[in-house]
Structures are given as structure tokens and as C-alpha cells.
Design a protein around this motif. Structure first.
Motif, PDB file in Angstrom:
ATOM      1  N   GLU A  73       0.861  -1.174   0.000  1.00  0.00           N
ATOM      2  CA  GLU A  73       0.000   0.000   0.000  1.00  0.00           C
ATOM      3  C   GLU A  73       0.901   1.228   0.000  1.00  0.00           C
ATOM      4  O   GLU A  73       1.609   1.485   0.977  1.00  0.00           O
ATOM      5  N   TYR A  74       0.873   1.944  -1.089  1.00  0.00           N
ATOM      6  CA  TYR A  74       1.732   3.121  -1.243  1.00  0.00           C
ATOM      7  C   TYR A  74       0.863   4.368  -1.107  1.00  0.00           C
ATOM      8  O   TYR A  74      -0.089   4.556  -1.854  1.00  0.00           O
ATOM      9  N   ARG A  75       1.210   5.200  -0.140  1.00  0.00           N
ATOM     10  CA  ARG A  75       0.419   6.401   0.166  1.00  0.00           C
ATOM     11  C   ARG A  75       1.286   7.639  -0.100  1.00  0.00           C
ATOM     12  O   ARG A  75       2.469   7.671   0.266  1.00  0.00           O
ATOM     13  N   LYS A  76       0.678   8.642  -0.690  1.00  0.00           N
ATOM     14  CA  LYS A  76       1.413   9.856  -1.031  1.00  0.00           C
ATOM     15  C   LYS A  76       0.572  11.089  -0.707  1.00  0.00           C
ATOM     16  O   LYS A  76      -0.587  11.186  -1.116  1.00  0.00           O
ATOM     17  N   SER A  77       1.154  12.018   0.043  1.00  0.00           N
ATOM     18  CA  SER A  77       0.483  13.282   0.336  1.00  0.00           C
ATOM     19  C   SER A  77       0.690  14.236  -0.834  1.00  0.00           C
ATOM     20  O   SER A  77       1.826  14.467  -1.264  1.00  0.00           O
ATOM     21  N   THR A  78      -0.395  14.757  -1.353  1.00  0.00           N
ATOM     22  CA  THR A  78      -0.313  15.622  -2.525  1.00  0.00           C
ATOM     23  C   THR A  78      -0.602  17.077  -2.168  1.00  0.00           C
ATOM     24  O   THR A  78       0.279  17.921  -2.188  1.00  0.00           O
ATOM     25  N   TYR A  79      -1.826  17.335  -1.816  1.00  0.00           N
ATOM     26  CA  TYR A  79      -2.219  18.707  -1.494  1.00  0.00           C
ATOM     27  C   TYR A  79      -2.619  18.786  -0.019  1.00  0.00           C
ATOM     28  O   TYR A  79      -3.113  17.829   0.568  1.00  0.00           O
ATOM     29  N   ARG A  80      -2.430  19.943   0.552  1.00  0.00           N
ATOM     30  CA  ARG A  80      -2.582  20.110   1.991  1.00  0.00           C
ATOM     31  C   ARG A  80      -4.002  19.806   2.470  1.00  0.00           C
ATOM     32  O   ARG A  80      -4.201  19.177   3.499  1.00  0.00           O
ATOM     33  N   PHE A  81      -4.990  20.251   1.736  1.00  0.00           N
ATOM     34  CA  PHE A  81      -6.364  20.127   2.184  1.00  0.00           C
ATOM     35  C   PHE A  81      -7.101  18.965   1.501  1.00  0.00           C
ATOM     36  O   PHE A  81      -8.316  18.869   1.599  1.00  0.00           O
ATOM     37  N   LEU A  82      -6.361  18.106   0.805  1.00  0.00           N
ATOM     38  CA  LEU A  82      -6.976  16.967   0.120  1.00  0.00           C
ATOM     39  C   LEU A  82      -6.485  15.668   0.743  1.00  0.00           C
ATOM     40  O   LEU A  82      -5.366  15.610   1.282  1.00  0.00           O
ATOM     41  N   GLN A 135       3.225 -11.107 -13.078  1.00  0.00           N
ATOM     42  CA  GLN A 135       2.528 -11.751 -11.975  1.00  0.00           C
ATOM     43  C   GLN A 135       2.016 -10.733 -10.944  1.00  0.00           C
ATOM     44  O   GLN A 135       1.539 -11.131  -9.882  1.00  0.00           O
ATOM     45  N   SER A 136       2.126  -9.454 -11.244  1.00  0.00           N
ATOM     46  CA  SER A 136       1.706  -8.393 -10.331  1.00  0.00           C
ATOM     47  C   SER A 136       0.513  -7.654 -10.926  1.00  0.00           C
ATOM     48  O   SER A 136       0.308  -7.654 -12.139  1.00  0.00           O
ATOM     49  N   ARG A 137      -0.244  -6.999 -10.068  1.00  0.00           N
ATOM     50  CA  ARG A 137      -1.380  -6.236 -10.571  1.00  0.00           C
ATOM     51  C   ARG A 137      -1.756  -5.142  -9.579  1.00  0.00           C
ATOM     52  O   ARG A 137      -1.391  -5.183  -8.396  1.00  0.00           O
ATOM     53  N   VAL A 138      -2.485  -4.164 -10.098  1.00  0.00           N
ATOM     54  CA  VAL A 138      -2.980  -3.071  -9.273  1.00  0.00           C
ATOM     55  C   VAL A 138      -4.306  -3.512  -8.659  1.00  0.00           C
ATOM     56  O   VAL A 138      -5.243  -3.871  -9.381  1.00  0.00           O
ATOM     57  N   TYR A 139      -4.381  -3.470  -7.337  1.00  0.00           N
ATOM     58  CA  TYR A 139      -5.606  -3.871  -6.645  1.00  0.00           C
ATOM     59  C   TYR A 139      -6.601  -2.715  -6.599  1.00  0.00           C
ATOM     60  O   TYR A 139      -7.789  -2.893  -6.876  1.00  0.00           O
ATOM     61  N   SER A 140      -6.129  -1.521  -6.248  1.00  0.00           N
ATOM     62  CA  SER A 140      -7.030  -0.370  -6.178  1.00  0.00           C
ATOM     63  C   SER A 140      -6.223   0.911  -6.129  1.00  0.00           C
ATOM     64  O   SER A 140      -5.044   0.911  -5.756  1.00  0.00           O
ATOM     65  N   THR A 141      -6.858   2.006  -6.526  1.00  0.00           N
ATOM     66  CA  THR A 141      -6.291   3.342  -6.383  1.00  0.00           C
ATOM     67  C   THR A 141      -7.353   4.246  -5.764  1.00  0.00           C
ATOM     68  O   THR A 141      -8.546   4.095  -6.051  1.00  0.00           O
TER      69      THR A 141
END
Length: 211
Positions: A73-82, A135-141
Motif C-alpha cells: 500500500e503506497y500512500r502519497k500526500s499531494t495537497y494540503r487540504f486533500l 505476476q503483479s497487478r494493481v488492486y485499487s487506487t
């Protein structure tokens, strides 16, 4: 007179009929090919020019492969209020341990009497580590704000570094050294007719930096 008038009225109609017939003859082959599933496929021509750019000598002996499965699970902060962008990946990866036999020098092979040969092998290395995308895949975004491709790419890069870290923590270098002992000793003993003693090369002394 009535005949002439009749011909004048029929001429536009005859013209339209002739034009329609002409157009039908032009488009009929294309329509027939589109509707006919047995029609031959279009011919594809590919032109390419392959250029050799580099030749590299390889001397790495691959001795063990580790395969991994992980949910990242890769999490990234983008915008301050989002809310944070997040991608979940089901990742398969592999890592390979090897010895670089190009590092074996003549002084690393020592004959002792008529029955023993001592060989100093290079230190085990982690040759490659990578994500197996097949053998890999994206589960969700979530909350990617139309940047799905960039977020997924960053997630896979993180997963690849994690494959390297997991392989080292799982003892792949020690397993590589053990496999070298099991594989190389019988082979060298058969080739030389001597008892083979395998050791490791000593690392060169570290020179302290000048102050």
C-alpha cells in the motif's frame, strides 16, 4: 412535345440512379470485406534497424533465486487540504544471488602439494532484484486525481526496493555462499583430481579519509 417534356423530367431521375449505381460499385468491396469474417486480414509491414551498442563480458554465476509475494500500500500526500493518494498493489518479485567469477585472480588459486588446491572465492552478491510485472497487478487506487499512472509507477518502484531489502534480510547472501560450496567443490574436484578447499577472498583494507 409531350415526349420532350417527359424526357426532361426523367433525365434528373436517370442521373441520380446512375450516380447511385456508380457509388454502390465503389463501396461494395469495402462493405463486403467488413461484413465477411473470412476476409483476409490487412497486411502489416514493419521496418526496423537493430544496432549493436555494447558488448559486455559476463562472469556471474547465479546460485540461488528467491521469489516473493507482497501486498504493498503506497500512500502519497499531494495537497494540503486533500486526502492522501493511495494505491494498493499485489506484487510478485524475485532476487538472484551470485558470485562474480571475474574477480578470481591467479593468486586466489593455490596448490598445496599434490593433493590439495585452495580457491579463494569472491564475496557473494545480490545480482538482480526486480518486480515480476507479469505476476503483479494493481488492486485499487484512491484519490489519485487523474494521476493513476504516476502513482502506480511510484508504487512499483517502492516495491522493487522492498524486494532488495527483503532478499538481504532473508539471508540470500549466506545461501549463495552455501550453494557455491555445494556446487563448485565437486565440480572443481572432478576437474583437478584434487581435494578442493574453498575460502573467501579478504576484502581490501579500508583507507581512512584524509582530514
Amino acid at each position: 412535345m409531350p415526349l420532350a417534356r417527359l424526357l426532361r423530367r426523367l433525365l434528373p431521375l436517370l442521373f441520380l440512379v446512375g450516380l447511385g449505381w456508380f457509388l454502390w460499385k465503389k463501396v461494395q468491396p469495402a462493405l463486403f470485406d467488413f461484413e465477411n469474417p473470412l476476409a483476409p486480414e490487412p497486411r502489416i509491414t514493419v521496418t526496423h534497424n537493430t544496432v549493436l551498442t555494447k558488448i559486455e563480458a559476463l562472469g556471474r554465476l547465479e546460485l540461488v533465486r528467491y521469489q516473493f509475494k507482497d501486498v504493498v500500500e503506497y500512500r502519497k500526500s499531494t495537497y494540503r487540504f486533500l486526502p492522501d493518494s493511495k494505491v494498493a498493489l499485489i506484487v510478485a518479485g524475485n532476487a538472484i544471488g551470485c558470485l562474480d567469477l571475474r574477480k578470481v585472480k591467479p593468486q586466489d588459486v593455490v596448490f598445496e602439494g599434490d593433493s590439495v588446491v585452495r580457491v579463494a572465492l569472491p564475496v557473494a552478491e545480490l545480482c538482480t532484484w526486480q518486480v515480476d510485472h507479469s505476476q503483479s497487478r494493481v488492486y485499487s487506487t484512491q484519490n489519485s486525481f487523474f494521476n493513476d499512472a504516476e502513482l502506480v509507477d511510484e508504487g512499483y518502484k517502492y516495491a522493487e526496493k522492498n524486494v532488495q531489502r527483503a532478499a538481504l534480510q532473508s539471508g540470500i547472501l549466506a545461501q549463495t555462499t552455501q550453494n557455491a560450496e555445494q556446487i563448485l567443490r565437486p565440480m572443481l574436484e572432478t576437474m583437478t583430481g584434487r581435494r578442493v578447499v574453498l575460502t573467501q577472498q579478504t576484502a581490501p583494507p579500508q583507507v581512512p579519509p584524509r582530514r
